[in-house]
Design a protein around this motif. Sequence first.
Motif, mmCIF file in Angstrom:
data_model
loop_
_atom_site.group_PDB
_atom_site.id
_atom_site.type_symbol
_atom_site.label_atom_id
_atom_site.label_comp_id
_atom_site.label_asym_id
_atom_site.label_seq_id
_atom_site.Cartn_x
_atom_site.Cartn_y
_atom_site.Cartn_z
ATOM 1 N N THR A 144 -2.088 -5.824 20.389
ATOM 2 C CA THR A 144 -1.549 -4.761 21.236
ATOM 3 C C THR A 144 -0.500 -3.935 20.504
ATOM 4 O O THR A 144 -0.442 -2.706 20.670
ATOM 5 C CB THR A 144 -0.976 -5.350 22.533
ATOM 6 O OG1 THR A 144 -1.987 -6.133 23.179
ATOM 7 C CG2 THR A 144 -0.539 -4.242 23.480
ATOM 8 N N LEU A 145 0.334 -4.570 19.693
ATOM 9 C CA LEU A 145 1.303 -3.793 18.914
ATOM 10 C C LEU A 145 0.587 -2.848 17.961
ATOM 11 O O LEU A 145 0.990 -1.684 17.800
ATOM 12 C CB LEU A 145 2.228 -4.728 18.145
ATOM 13 C CG LEU A 145 3.266 -5.496 18.961
ATOM 14 C CD1 LEU A 145 4.046 -6.455 18.071
ATOM 15 C CD2 LEU A 145 4.223 -4.544 19.677
ATOM 16 N N ALA A 146 -0.465 -3.334 17.307
ATOM 17 C CA ALA A 146 -1.229 -2.460 16.410
ATOM 18 C C ALA A 146 -1.877 -1.319 17.186
ATOM 19 O O ALA A 146 -1.943 -0.181 16.703
ATOM 20 C CB ALA A 146 -2.292 -3.275 15.679
ATOM 21 N N ALA A 147 -2.329 -1.595 18.406
ATOM 22 C CA ALA A 147 -2.957 -0.549 19.220
ATOM 23 C C ALA A 147 -1.961 0.538 19.606
ATOM 24 O O ALA A 147 -2.337 1.712 19.741
ATOM 25 C CB ALA A 147 -3.575 -1.164 20.469
ATOM 26 N N LEU A 148 -0.681 0.180 19.777
ATOM 27 C CA LEU A 148 0.332 1.196 20.084
ATOM 28 C C LEU A 148 0.410 2.236 18.976
ATOM 29 O O LEU A 148 0.488 3.444 19.230
ATOM 30 C CB LEU A 148 1.702 0.533 20.266
ATOM 31 C CG LEU A 148 1.894 -0.391 21.467
ATOM 32 C CD1 LEU A 148 3.276 -1.034 21.421
ATOM 33 C CD2 LEU A 148 1.700 0.363 22.777
ATOM 34 N N VAL A 149 0.397 1.752 17.728
ATOM 35 C CA VAL A 149 0.448 2.666 16.583
ATOM 36 C C VAL A 149 -0.875 3.399 16.425
ATOM 37 O O VAL A 149 -0.918 4.622 16.243
ATOM 38 C CB VAL A 149 0.788 1.890 15.299
ATOM 39 C CG1 VAL A 149 0.735 2.822 14.084
ATOM 40 C CG2 VAL A 149 2.170 1.252 15.410
ATOM 41 N N ALA A 150 -1.978 2.654 16.496
ATOM 42 C CA ALA A 150 -3.301 3.242 16.259
ATOM 43 C C ALA A 150 -3.617 4.327 17.280
ATOM 44 O O ALA A 150 -4.246 5.345 16.940
ATOM 45 C CB ALA A 150 -4.366 2.148 16.293
ATOM 46 N N GLU A 151 -3.204 4.129 18.522
ATOM 47 C CA GLU A 151 -3.462 5.129 19.557
ATOM 48 C C GLU A 151 -2.882 6.481 19.171
ATOM 49 O O GLU A 151 -3.547 7.522 19.259
ATOM 50 C CB GLU A 151 -2.867 4.653 20.881
ATOM 51 C CG GLU A 151 -3.066 5.601 22.051
ATOM 52 C CD GLU A 151 -4.515 5.676 22.496
ATOM 53 O OE1 GLU A 151 -5.150 6.730 22.259
ATOM 54 O OE2 GLU A 151 -5.012 4.697 23.070
ATOM 55 N N GLU A 152 -1.642 6.487 18.732
ATOM 56 C CA GLU A 152 -0.979 7.745 18.393
ATOM 57 C C GLU A 152 -1.368 8.259 17.013
ATOM 58 O O GLU A 152 -1.253 9.460 16.737
ATOM 59 C CB GLU A 152 0.537 7.565 18.474
ATOM 60 C CG GLU A 152 1.056 7.255 19.876
ATOM 61 C CD GLU A 152 0.870 8.419 20.849
ATOM 62 O OE1 GLU A 152 0.701 9.572 20.379
ATOM 63 O OE2 GLU A 152 0.884 8.186 22.068
ATOM 64 N N LEU A 153 -1.857 7.379 16.163
ATOM 65 C CA LEU A 153 -2.274 7.790 14.824
ATOM 66 C C LEU A 153 -3.709 8.308 14.821
ATOM 67 O O LEU A 153 -4.194 8.835 13.816
ATOM 68 C CB LEU A 153 -2.137 6.595 13.867
ATOM 69 C CG LEU A 153 -2.199 6.824 12.368
ATOM 70 C CD1 LEU A 153 -1.186 7.874 11.900
ATOM 71 C CD2 LEU A 153 -1.993 5.510 11.629
ATOM 72 N N ASP A 154 -4.382 8.170 15.944
ATOM 73 C CA ASP A 154 -5.783 8.597 16.089
ATOM 74 C C ASP A 154 -6.721 7.842 15.152
ATOM 75 O O ASP A 154 -7.541 8.441 14.448
ATOM 76 C CB ASP A 154 -5.927 10.113 15.873
ATOM 77 C CG ASP A 154 -5.858 10.888 17.179
ATOM 78 O OD1 ASP A 154 -5.863 10.235 18.250
ATOM 79 O OD2 ASP A 154 -5.784 12.125 17.139
ATOM 80 N N VAL A 155 -6.595 6.525 15.154
ATOM 81 C CA VAL A 155 -7.525 5.666 14.417
ATOM 82 C C VAL A 155 -7.945 4.533 15.339
ATOM 83 O O VAL A 155 -7.279 4.247 16.337
ATOM 84 C CB VAL A 155 -6.903 5.096 13.121
ATOM 85 C CG1 VAL A 155 -6.584 6.203 12.139
ATOM 86 C CG2 VAL A 155 -5.648 4.278 13.433
ATOM 87 N N THR A 156 -9.049 3.886 15.010
ATOM 88 C CA THR A 156 -9.482 2.728 15.774
ATOM 89 C C THR A 156 -8.837 1.469 15.202
ATOM 90 O O THR A 156 -8.361 1.463 14.062
ATOM 91 C CB THR A 156 -11.002 2.575 15.722
ATOM 92 O OG1 THR A 156 -11.396 2.275 14.378
ATOM 93 C CG2 THR A 156 -11.698 3.865 16.175
ATOM 94 N N LEU A 157 -8.865 0.403 15.962
ATOM 95 C CA LEU A 157 -8.329 -0.856 15.449
ATOM 96 C C LEU A 157 -9.159 -1.380 14.287
ATOM 97 O O LEU A 157 -8.644 -2.069 13.408
ATOM 98 C CB LEU A 157 -8.266 -1.903 16.567
ATOM 99 C CG LEU A 157 -7.056 -1.817 17.506
ATOM 100 C CD1 LEU A 157 -7.130 -2.894 18.579
ATOM 101 C CD2 LEU A 157 -5.755 -1.940 16.735
ATOM 102 N N GLU A 158 -10.446 -1.057 14.279
ATOM 103 C CA GLU A 158 -11.294 -1.495 13.171
ATOM 104 C C GLU A 158 -10.912 -0.819 11.867
ATOM 105 O O GLU A 158 -11.234 -1.314 10.781
ATOM 106 C CB GLU A 158 -12.764 -1.215 13.485
ATOM 107 C CG GLU A 158 -13.373 -2.087 14.573
ATOM 108 C CD GLU A 158 -12.921 -1.706 15.978
ATOM 109 O OE1 GLU A 158 -13.065 -2.547 16.884
ATOM 110 O OE2 GLU A 158 -12.420 -0.574 16.158
ATOM 111 N N GLN A 159 -10.203 0.292 11.942
ATOM 112 C CA GLN A 159 -9.823 1.033 10.744
ATOM 113 C C GLN A 159 -8.480 0.600 10.168
ATOM 114 O O GLN A 159 -8.093 1.095 9.110
ATOM 115 C CB GLN A 159 -9.760 2.542 11.057
ATOM 116 C CG GLN A 159 -11.118 3.189 11.265
ATOM 117 C CD GLN A 159 -10.956 4.668 11.551
ATOM 118 O OE1 GLN A 159 -10.586 5.070 12.649
ATOM 119 N NE2 GLN A 159 -11.219 5.492 10.544
#
Length: 758
Positions: free
Chosen positions: A77-92
Amino acid sequence: MASIGKIARRTFLIGAAAVAGGVAVGYYYYRKPYANPLDDQLAAGEATFNPYVKIAPDNTITVIAPREEMGQGVSTTLAALVAEELDVTLEQVRVEHGPTSKAYYNAAILEEGGPFAFFDESTLAEATRNGMGVVGKFLGLQGTGGSSSIRDGWDKMRQAGAAARLMLIAAAAQKLGVAAGELETADGKVLHRQSGRTLTYGELAAEAAARSPPSEVALKEKKDWKLLGKPQKRVDMLAKVTGAPVFGIDVRLPDMLYGTVKFSPRFGAAPIRTDLSKAEKMPGVVKIVPLETTYGHGFGVIAQNTWAAFKAAEAIEVEWGKAAYPADSAAIAKTLADALASNGGSAMRDDGDVDTAFADASREKIVEADYFVPYLAHATMEPMNATAQLRDGALEIWCGNQSPTLVREQCAAAVGVDQDRVIVHTAYLGGGFGRRIEMDYALCAALMARETEGRPVKVTWTREEDTRHDTYRPAALGKFQARLGDDGLPVAIDMKIASPSIMASVLRRLYPSIPALGPDKTIVDGAYNQPYTVPDYRVTAIAAPIDIPIGFWRSVGNSVNGFFHEGFLDEIAVAGKTDPVELRRKLMAAYPAAVKVIEKVAEISKWSEPLPAGRAKGVAFTQSFGSWVAEVVQIADTPAGIRIEKVWIAADVGTALDPGIIEAQLVSAAVYGLSAAVNQEITFTDGAVEQSNFHDFDCMRIFQCPQFEVAILENYHRMGGVGEIATPPAAPALANAIFALTGKRLRSLPLSREVRFA
């Protein structure tokens, strides 16, 4: 609305300072007061934008999730907070815990440390929370606990991702010779749709990271989320299910030695007579060294393999001193009873005039009861362990822990090196539950590393040593009294809870130079700060003088007082001839979030529908760690004993960022609470813990676990925690179900003392 006690002047001053001086917000918060710890740890060509994001030329995007992963899903979930705003998927993205640094301080872990209920939004309450957050910032405690990780990262990690994205867009605009407004981002690329040109984040990273970060960033609205609000694939799961060496106990290093510890069975007692000769002569033994820390006295065994260390520890002959605390469970119970009868303590909630309310009450309108809970161990699946290497004046430590900055600070002091000469490698935790905020396992490894001439030593505790040298959830005794009105509702409640002080115990070990001042709210957490409105309502905390080491256990004081408060409330409902759900609805009418939770759990459990003979339900509610949770437990009377058939959970967490992880945590926490309710207790004889392993301190097994149905709500306007919130209502809901089934009121845990479970 509840008024929560009298506020100490020093507490008020912290909050007032925060209001007067203001609290820094926005992205630049990351640069002050701590430098970016990634600056000195970059690979060739890699660029860092802030402490949470680094990008390599090949478009490898690394997100730092600086909270300890112990199965709760926080790294995802912490990674998703960053990834959401960075416009990348968690797989990336590649997710790392990152270095030990005060830049990763957890402010939220202290914000609820004041005396105010979570739902108290008065000026003084908010000022105190802000003040405690500022204290957390400047203490620089990188820690995982208090169901605080996501709340702490909610703004700053999204801002980190958004700021990095804006910096990448600015670099692309310059490189492509277009306006930044013409560019968009997706899947790790910047796209100029008019010309069809794209640049990867990796191609832009070095130039983008050299730019000044934006002073303000706009975060996505909830309707635009692509990752948040939806279940995500866990980033830690593949390594775990394929047996990768990701836990502290998996560490293997060249030329490594192995070790274990043997501590006094009586906490704090020193050895009187010692004979190491037999143990030192055993095959594989390298050295046996004395250990003395704030956790007590013992010995460290260093050997060529773990088994040799275990066997040598068994062979140590030692006579230990006496216990400096009540030596057996009966004496402990008497000490609690004496404390409760002392009429001392601190009223953490004192609404109306309780003494007057009870002065003229007739006996038929009084409900009285005493409740008790025992000491509990954490019983993590992975026993305590750490690996340490001290050479050339530098210390490296590998372990699962809940505070790497504390590990660094304490171990540096123990071996006499500067903190900047200590590197802490934080592994996944095979269970934490508050146990690994303690430092005993790391300190032992560091001290033993002084004796290995530069070779690493991996120190593994036996399960028996772990169980008998825990920092336990404290025992507690409560005395409760209620006066009922003509409508059956309580018009006055008086609660007194006696327990040793968790905060005093923790401070003695982790910060011995800091005295424990003021009342300890953990004694009454889950009782004094519940959203029930009763005209005369007093909850008193009484610190009992028992020096057995105690600490943070999943949901801390709420695990005690959830059982006390909600069991007694059920007694009030029965005495007042009021349905237990309806009673809670009426008493919590001032708090819509609470009412909706209790109504939801009643709906999904079909509370109002009759059950066939031999089955019954119980209900309980607790507000803890910012979330509102109600549980219904259904049981059945079977020839093998009482069977827990199904549990329904309704939880309002404010904002649900990953429903899959939230549901898993609610189920996990409820099972943890049910395990303690059914079967667990730590008892003492001659100052020593009697239990030693899972055979006599067992948890619920899979065949005993009920079915679960979970409803996640998002009605409250503030985000709550998740990891601990379903533990407190589990025990009282079960006990209340047993009363509904059998007519027998159980006021002491574990319940297996009086009933048999299937």
